[in-house]
Design an enzyme around this catalytic site. Structure first.
Site, PDB file in Angstrom:
ATOM      1  N   HIS A  34     140.779  68.793 138.342  1.00  0.00           N
ATOM      2  CA  HIS A  34     142.049  68.269 138.811  1.00  0.00           C
ATOM      3  C   HIS A  34     142.829  69.411 139.477  1.00  0.00           C
ATOM      4  O   HIS A  34     142.709  70.573 139.085  1.00  0.00           O
ATOM      5  CB  HIS A  34     142.845  67.658 137.660  1.00  0.00           C
ATOM      6  CG  HIS A  34     142.364  66.285 137.280  1.00  0.00           C
ATOM      7  ND1 HIS A  34     142.636  65.700 136.070  1.00  0.00           N
ATOM      8  CD2 HIS A  34     141.626  65.367 137.981  1.00  0.00           C
ATOM      9  CE1 HIS A  34     142.088  64.488 136.036  1.00  0.00           C
ATOM     10  NE2 HIS A  34     141.469  64.274 137.167  1.00  0.00           N
ATOM     11  N   HIS A  88     150.499  73.418 128.769  1.00  0.00           N
ATOM     12  CA  HIS A  88     150.271  72.265 129.635  1.00  0.00           C
ATOM     13  C   HIS A  88     151.299  71.165 129.379  1.00  0.00           C
ATOM     14  O   HIS A  88     150.989  70.015 129.093  1.00  0.00           O
ATOM     15  CB  HIS A  88     148.844  71.719 129.434  1.00  0.00           C
ATOM     16  CG  HIS A  88     148.384  70.838 130.568  1.00  0.00           C
ATOM     17  ND1 HIS A  88     148.594  69.481 130.576  1.00  0.00           N
ATOM     18  CD2 HIS A  88     147.734  71.121 131.719  1.00  0.00           C
ATOM     19  CE1 HIS A  88     148.093  68.966 131.684  1.00  0.00           C
ATOM     20  NE2 HIS A  88     147.569  69.941 132.397  1.00  0.00           N
ATOM     21  N   ASP A 125     144.023  69.089 128.597  1.00  0.00           N
ATOM     22  CA  ASP A 125     143.660  67.812 129.211  1.00  0.00           C
ATOM     23  C   ASP A 125     142.594  67.096 128.391  1.00  0.00           C
ATOM     24  O   ASP A 125     141.471  66.879 128.840  1.00  0.00           O
ATOM     25  CB  ASP A 125     143.179  68.027 130.646  1.00  0.00           C
ATOM     26  CG  ASP A 125     144.308  68.395 131.578  1.00  0.00           C
ATOM     27  OD1 ASP A 125     144.543  67.649 132.543  1.00  0.00           O
ATOM     28  OD2 ASP A 125     144.968  69.419 131.337  1.00  0.00           O
ATOM     29  N   HIS A 157     138.232  71.630 134.251  1.00  0.00           N
ATOM     30  CA  HIS A 157     137.877  70.462 135.050  1.00  0.00           C
ATOM     31  C   HIS A 157     138.473  70.650 136.432  1.00  0.00           C
ATOM     32  O   HIS A 157     139.095  71.683 136.704  1.00  0.00           O
ATOM     33  CB  HIS A 157     138.362  69.173 134.388  1.00  0.00           C
ATOM     34  CG  HIS A 157     139.850  69.059 134.249  1.00  0.00           C
ATOM     35  ND1 HIS A 157     140.610  69.946 133.501  1.00  0.00           N
ATOM     36  CD2 HIS A 157     140.740  68.156 134.779  1.00  0.00           C
ATOM     37  CE1 HIS A 157     141.882  69.601 133.559  1.00  0.00           C
ATOM     38  NE2 HIS A 157     141.982  68.517 134.332  1.00  0.00           N
ATOM     39  N   ASP A 217     145.791  70.629 139.505  1.00  0.00           N
ATOM     40  CA  ASP A 217     146.672  71.565 138.793  1.00  0.00           C
ATOM     41  C   ASP A 217     145.892  72.613 138.005  1.00  0.00           C
ATOM     42  O   ASP A 217     146.497  73.517 137.410  1.00  0.00           O
ATOM     43  CB  ASP A 217     147.662  70.820 137.885  1.00  0.00           C
ATOM     44  CG  ASP A 217     147.002  69.886 136.885  1.00  0.00           C
ATOM     45  OD1 ASP A 217     145.880  69.428 137.148  1.00  0.00           O
ATOM     46  OD2 ASP A 217     147.621  69.600 135.843  1.00  0.00           O
ATOM     47  N   HIS A 218     144.553  72.525 138.019  1.00  0.00           N
ATOM     48  CA  HIS A 218     143.731  73.502 137.305  1.00  0.00           C
ATOM     49  C   HIS A 218     142.868  74.350 138.234  1.00  0.00           C
ATOM     50  O   HIS A 218     142.260  75.315 137.781  1.00  0.00           O
ATOM     51  CB  HIS A 218     142.836  72.787 136.290  1.00  0.00           C
ATOM     52  CG  HIS A 218     143.603  72.145 135.196  1.00  0.00           C
ATOM     53  ND1 HIS A 218     143.752  72.689 133.936  1.00  0.00           N
ATOM     54  CD2 HIS A 218     144.319  70.987 135.177  1.00  0.00           C
ATOM     55  CE1 HIS A 218     144.501  71.905 133.195  1.00  0.00           C
ATOM     56  NE2 HIS A 218     144.860  70.856 133.922  1.00  0.00           N
ATOM     57  N   HIS A 261     138.607  63.793 128.413  1.00  0.00           N
ATOM     58  CA  HIS A 261     139.612  63.519 129.435  1.00  0.00           C
ATOM     59  C   HIS A 261     139.089  62.372 130.299  1.00  0.00           C
ATOM     60  O   HIS A 261     138.025  61.812 130.011  1.00  0.00           O
ATOM     61  CB  HIS A 261     139.858  64.792 130.259  1.00  0.00           C
ATOM     62  CG  HIS A 261     141.076  64.752 131.115  1.00  0.00           C
ATOM     63  ND1 HIS A 261     142.248  64.135 130.726  1.00  0.00           N
ATOM     64  CD2 HIS A 261     141.316  65.258 132.358  1.00  0.00           C
ATOM     65  CE1 HIS A 261     143.150  64.277 131.686  1.00  0.00           C
ATOM     66  NE2 HIS A 261     142.607  64.946 132.691  1.00  0.00           N
TER      67      HIS A 261
END
Length: 305
Positions: A63, A265, A206, A61, A65-66, A138
């Site tokens: 976000h 994670h 997530d 996805h 941090d990814h 998520h």
């Protein structure tokens, strides 16, 4: 053999000894990356692996941090004189998101192919991998991934001889080619035994626990799963923010009958994940707390006599 490295195990923000989420695999000269958090290129460098063979990057996805490490990684790959096309896979909107990030990485010596996911489940075959993307739960559209390396059956010499198949076609038939010679057509199944067990890796993060995770991780050799919270009392927080606890991940591993599970994670507040693993192993004994740089080589099962 499939080499697997958990490059980063952190969620939300990087820590001095924990980088953000990313996974890298290597097989037959081709590498796949899943997620690319900030600092991923440093983690690859620390591992001693090469940027250049990365042919596919999958995103769960969008976000930060990814995916925030992507512009730097693309520039590094370009500086390594890569010229081969790169394939990016991710939820719908991928091209728009990547092009926005590329404002700071505009010039690359290679092209980018985009595969945008929109279905509940989608399967892509690339470079010897069968990549299956499946929707999870998520607070934005998010996918888990399973990577499979199929393995053909054994060549059956007796079959080839008994059917009088010309020897010059044996090798091509073993590689899956269909051969036409005049009025005669030879098919791989004429000389090959039944397909043997391959290698399967499943990765999700997530998400809340879902049926799709169990289905697509079933009997995986390695299941890498989010474990955002290990402490008791975090269940409501996990449900609110659409994440998972260690115990929930362990229950998924048990239902999916996987060979081994690694947790990843972790919340920034979860400094020592190993302290909470006893309860996890009571549910699923073959569970391990992931850590940056953790690596395994997944081999094909030995043939039965």
């Amino acid at each position: 053999m499939l080499e697997v490295c958990l490059l980063g195990t952190g969620g939300m923000m990087p820590l001095p000894r924990r980088r953000l989420t990313s996974l890298m695999t290597r097989y037959n000269g081709s590498s796949v990356l899943i997620d690319c958090g900030e600092g991923t290129q440093i983690a690859i460098k620390d591992k001693g692996w090469s940027f250049k063979p990365i042919d596919v990057i999958c995103f769960t996805h969008y976000h930060a941090d990814h995916i925030s490490g992507l512009p730097g990684l693309l520039l590094t790959m370009g500086n390594a004189e890569r010229s081969e096309p790169l394939t990016l896979i991710g939820p719908k909107g991928l091209e728009r998101v990547v092009n926005a990030l590329r404002v700071i990485a505009p010039e690359l010596p290679f092209s980018i192919n985009f595969i945008e996911l929109s279905q509940e489940t989608e399967t892509i075959e690339l470079n010897g991998y069968i990549i299956c993307a499946y929707k999870v739960k998520h607070n934005v559209t998010c996918y888990g991934y399973s990577l499979e390396i199929p393995r053909a059956g054994k060549f059956q010499l007796e079959k080839a001889i008994s059917q009088e198949i010309p020897k010059q076609y044996w090798n091509k038939l073993q590689k899956g080619e269909v051969i036409t010679d005049g009025d005669t057509t030879y098919y791989p199944e004429m000389v090959m035994g039944k397909q043997r067990k391959g290698i399967k890796l499943s990765y999700c993060t997530d998400t809340r626990p879902t049926k799709s995770i169990v289905e697509h991780s079933y009997e995986a050799d390695l299941f890498i799963c989010e474990g955002m919270y290990g402490e008791k009392g975090k269940e409501e927080k996990a449900a609110e923010y659409k994440h998972m606890t260690f115990v929930e991940a362990a229950n998924l591993a048990s239902k999916a009958k996987v060979q081994e599970m690694w947790l990843t994670h972790f919340s920034p507040s979860l400094v020592r994940p190993e302290e909470f693993m006893d309860e996890v192993r009571a549910i699923f004994p073959r569970a391990k707390a992931g850590k940056d740089g953790k690596t395994i080589e997944l081999a094909f099962a030995e043939d039965e006599e």
